[in-house]
Design an enzyme around this catalytic site. Structure first.
Site, PDB file in Angstrom:
ATOM      1  N   HIS A   1      61.984   0.161  -3.914  1.00 31.22           N
ATOM      2  CA  HIS A   1      60.922   1.053  -3.448  1.00 31.22           C
ATOM      3  C   HIS A   1      61.341   2.484  -3.799  1.00 31.22           C
ATOM      4  O   HIS A   1      62.530   2.785  -3.850  1.00 31.22           O
ATOM      5  CB  HIS A   1      60.831   0.877  -1.925  1.00 31.22           C
ATOM      6  CG  HIS A   1      59.664   1.540  -1.276  1.00 31.22           C
ATOM      7  ND1 HIS A   1      59.649   2.884  -0.987  1.00 31.22           N
ATOM      8  CD2 HIS A   1      58.481   1.041  -0.820  1.00 31.22           C
ATOM      9  CE1 HIS A   1      58.507   3.188  -0.385  1.00 31.22           C
ATOM     10  NE2 HIS A   1      57.780   2.095  -0.276  1.00 31.22           N
TER      11      HIS A   1
ATOM     12  N   ASP B   1      68.766  -2.009   1.706  1.00 32.19           N
ATOM     13  CA  ASP B   1      67.500  -1.603   2.319  1.00 32.19           C
ATOM     14  C   ASP B   1      66.896  -2.859   2.949  1.00 32.19           C
ATOM     15  O   ASP B   1      66.434  -3.751   2.233  1.00 32.19           O
ATOM     16  CB  ASP B   1      66.596  -1.019   1.232  1.00 32.19           C
ATOM     17  CG  ASP B   1      65.164  -0.810   1.698  1.00 32.19           C
ATOM     18  OD1 ASP B   1      64.880  -1.029   2.897  1.00 32.19           O
ATOM     19  OD2 ASP B   1      64.322  -0.439   0.866  1.00 32.19           O
TER      20      ASP B   1
ATOM     21  N   GLN C   1      62.104  -4.737   4.585  1.00 36.08           N
ATOM     22  CA  GLN C   1      61.187  -5.884   4.505  1.00 36.08           C
ATOM     23  C   GLN C   1      61.822  -7.174   5.017  1.00 36.08           C
ATOM     24  O   GLN C   1      61.197  -8.229   4.963  1.00 36.08           O
ATOM     25  CB  GLN C   1      60.725  -6.088   3.051  1.00 36.08           C
ATOM     26  CG  GLN C   1      59.935  -4.933   2.484  1.00 36.08           C
ATOM     27  CD  GLN C   1      58.601  -4.711   3.197  1.00 36.08           C
ATOM     28  OE1 GLN C   1      58.164  -5.527   4.009  1.00 36.08           O
ATOM     29  NE2 GLN C   1      57.971  -3.588   2.898  1.00 36.08           N
TER      30      GLN C   1
ATOM     31  N   LYS D   1      57.789  -1.478  10.639  1.00 33.46           N
ATOM     32  CA  LYS D   1      57.600  -2.693   9.838  1.00 33.46           C
ATOM     33  C   LYS D   1      58.069  -3.939  10.585  1.00 33.46           C
ATOM     34  O   LYS D   1      58.026  -5.043  10.052  1.00 33.46           O
ATOM     35  CB  LYS D   1      58.342  -2.564   8.506  1.00 33.46           C
ATOM     36  CG  LYS D   1      57.705  -1.546   7.551  1.00 33.46           C
ATOM     37  CD  LYS D   1      58.336  -1.623   6.179  1.00 33.46           C
ATOM     38  CE  LYS D   1      58.125  -0.401   5.323  1.00 33.46           C
ATOM     39  NZ  LYS D   1      56.764  -0.213   4.829  1.00 33.46           N
TER      40      LYS D   1
ATOM     41  N   CYS E   1      54.537   1.882  -4.329  1.00 32.29           N
ATOM     42  CA  CYS E   1      55.701   2.789  -4.367  1.00 32.29           C
ATOM     43  C   CYS E   1      56.849   2.184  -5.168  1.00 32.29           C
ATOM     44  O   CYS E   1      58.022   2.338  -4.809  1.00 32.29           O
ATOM     45  CB  CYS E   1      56.181   3.169  -2.964  1.00 32.29           C
ATOM     46  SG  CYS E   1      54.956   4.043  -2.021  1.00 32.29           S
TER      47      CYS E   1
END
Lengths: 148, 413
Positions: free
Chosen positions: B129, B206, B209, B232, B371
């Site tokens: 991202h 990261d 998600q 999220k 993104c």
């Protein structure tokens, strides 16, 4: 059928059967508008003599609104003067350019159906791509017609 | 085609939907399939935020009266909850940030910047991202370092084999997403961390998600830094977190300077306070932290394994249904395993048109580059349509999308 639906049908018709879409060979000037966010790209060619735009033609790729707007613009401008085109471009920028507070202007009937897009702020850029290309082309044709 | 195409129904009645007032009460007709962008909030999270303001609100780490102490205790309890939620060894290793994006920027500017030298490398991946790409691109450019990119294989997985020099000496940091927000695939984080560990190279993961959708344990992953966001994982917006191994956090400088982070200040110098407070300048986001922790507690009560199983089943059914449509191209192909996220394009229909037509039919999906422009450029696409599933989705949501697809084909295709 609601007015809104009618407008949408007009847009879809322009998308399915775009007017003045095709080759720009022989155009006096060509302007380009692109949206890197979605990759859409429109080129507008002006076929003119003197102050008159005999024909406004476009090519490119984009979503249905982007193509329909370009088709409608080409119809609205063919046969008009470049000054009229520049004035209309100002109107369009006011109409679609500045977020929800954009001033609603009386529009030529040929462009009225675009009002269906006003309720989708995220799609306004799609409408304006061809007008940005037009601004660039008009400026190339006549430096007094500064792009907005 | 399509209208007869209903998904195999792994989930006809979702028992969790009633916990989400926006979806259950306010917009019962909405089929929300944009969970990778943001998730809705269960009542328990909303209540926790209201309670934070109506019952325990006060200054944190700053007051000596009972309400201030209660507020501080609630804030630190939220930290404990979230540290436990991701398996951190200690709550000291969890820093509250405004977002996962801010957490990544904190590591870029606070940890990488002071130690990156000309000729060093930072490795990122093709599927990052922008939030996990731009901070590294900038820091490399500022310091004369090389930004290297692990490329994709045909199947949408990363080609680690071809990442020449990945574990060699000039590499100062490896950065990767656990789950791609476009392709939905999960990267072999544990294996990469193990190799990097042997080579003495820190890894930032990261997890935006992944967290909230599957069990995550940062100690099992053995990563050095791990970032995730509240909104999220069914928590509030405006809050995220950075996990860092304590020895990495000791090496890191704060991104922001201000109140609450120092021991002593004179006219010329200051000394930093303890970890994690030194990284949280300014009045902390108490209600955000409490809401964030409430989301973790909500998920813990259900069980992350259950969340993962349920959503994966629905995702598989959706993937099967979409792969039956000859005009749909799945990204990556059908055989690549993914969890909650499915990207696709429909022949002859611009993703923005599809998303809008679906939107008008009450189905919320995302369209665009998500993104991830470096990824889109590599795939040769301007954008995709993306459905991303959450805890409250069921077969009816996917069926509604299939119907909307039909509508789009009739209208535009």
């Amino acid at each position: 059928m609601t007015t809104h639906q009618l407008y949408k049908d007009v847009l879809l018709d322009h998308y399915r059967h775009p007017r003045n879409k095709g080759n720009l060979d022989g155009a006096r000037v060509v302007g380009r508008g692109s949206n890197p966010r979605c990759g859409d790209e429109i080129e507008v060619g002006l076929f003119s003599h003197g102050n008159m735009l005999d024909r406004v033609q476009f090519r490119g790729r984009g979503c249905s609104i982007c193509i329909a707007a370009a088709s409608m613009m080409s119809e609205a401008l063919s046969g008009r003067s470049k000054t009229e085109a520049a004035q209309l471009s100002v109107v369009m920028h006011r109409w679609f350019g500045n977020g929800n507070g954009a001033k609603v202007e009386p529009t030529p009937p040929a462009l009225e159906a675009l009002s269906a897009v006003r309720e989708y702020p995220a799609r306004r850029k799609c409408v304006m791509l061809c007008w940005e290309a037009l601004s660039e082309a008009l400026f190339a044709l006549d430096q007094t017609l500064r792009p907005l | 085609m399509g209208s007869a195409l209903k998904i195999k129904r792994p989930l006809t009645h979702n028992i969790y939907k009633k916990d989400f007032p926006l979806l259950h009460d306010t917009h019962p007709q909405l089929h929300y399939l944009d969970n990778a962008a943001t998730t809705h909030k269960p009542q328990s999270v909303i209540d926790a935020i209201v309670d934070a303001y109506s019952q325990t609100y006060g200054p944190i780490h700053r007051g000596l009266y009972p309400l201030a102490e209660a507020a501080t205790a609630a804030y630190e309890e939220a930290r404990e909850t979230l540290a436990h939620f991701i398996g951190a060894a200690s709550s000291k290793e969890l820093i509250f940030t405004r977002s996962a994006t801010e957490a990544i920027n904190l590591v870029a500017q606070g940890w990488a910047r002071p130690r990156l030298r000309e000729g060093d490398c930072i490795w990122v991946t093709r599927m990052e991202h922008h939030s996990n790409f731009l901070p590294w691109q900038r820091i490399c450019s500022q310091k004369g370092a090389d930004l290297k990119i692990v490329e994709l294989k045909e199947d949408g997985m990363l080609d680690w084999e071809s990442a020449e020099g990945l574990f060699d000496r000039p590499t100062r940091l490896i950065v990767l997403t656990q789950v791609s927000n476009v392709l939905g695939v999960e990267n072999p984080v544990r294996a990469i961390c193990a190799k990097a560990q042997q080579a003495g190279i820190p890894v930032l993961v990261d997890g935006a998600q992944a967290v909230g959708h599957q069990p995550v344990n940062v100690r099992e992953l053995d990563c050095d830094f791990f970032t995730f966001s509240g909104h999220k994982m069914y928590g509030p917006t405006g809050i995220g977190a950075l996990y860092g191994k304590i020895e990495r956090l000791e090496e890191m400088e704060p991104l922001l300077l201000g109140g609450g982070i120092v021991d002593q200040v004179d006219d010329r110098h200051f000394t930093l306070g303890s970890i994690p407070e030194r990284f949280e300048a300014g009045s902390p986001n108490l209600a955000g932290a409490i809401g964030f922790a409430a989301a973790a507690n909500y998920l813990l009560e259900i069980g992350l394994a259950q969340v993962h199983t349920q959503v994966s089943q629905l995702s598989r059914a959706a993937l099967d249904a979409l792969s039956q449509c000859p005009d749909i191209r799945l990204l990556p192909g059908r055989n690549t395993q993914r969890h909650t996220i499915i990207s696709f394009i429909v022949d002859g229909i611009h993703p923005h048109d599809l998303a809008q037509i679906a939107g008008e039919a009450g189905v919320a999906i995302r369209a665009g580059h998500h993104c991830c422009q470096p990824l889109m450029n590599t795939l040769g696409l301007n954008g995709t349509a993306r459905l991303s599933l959450g805890l409250y989705n069921d077969a009816a949501d996917v069926d509604a999308l299939l119907l909307a697809l039909d509508q789009a084909r009739r209208l535009i295709g």
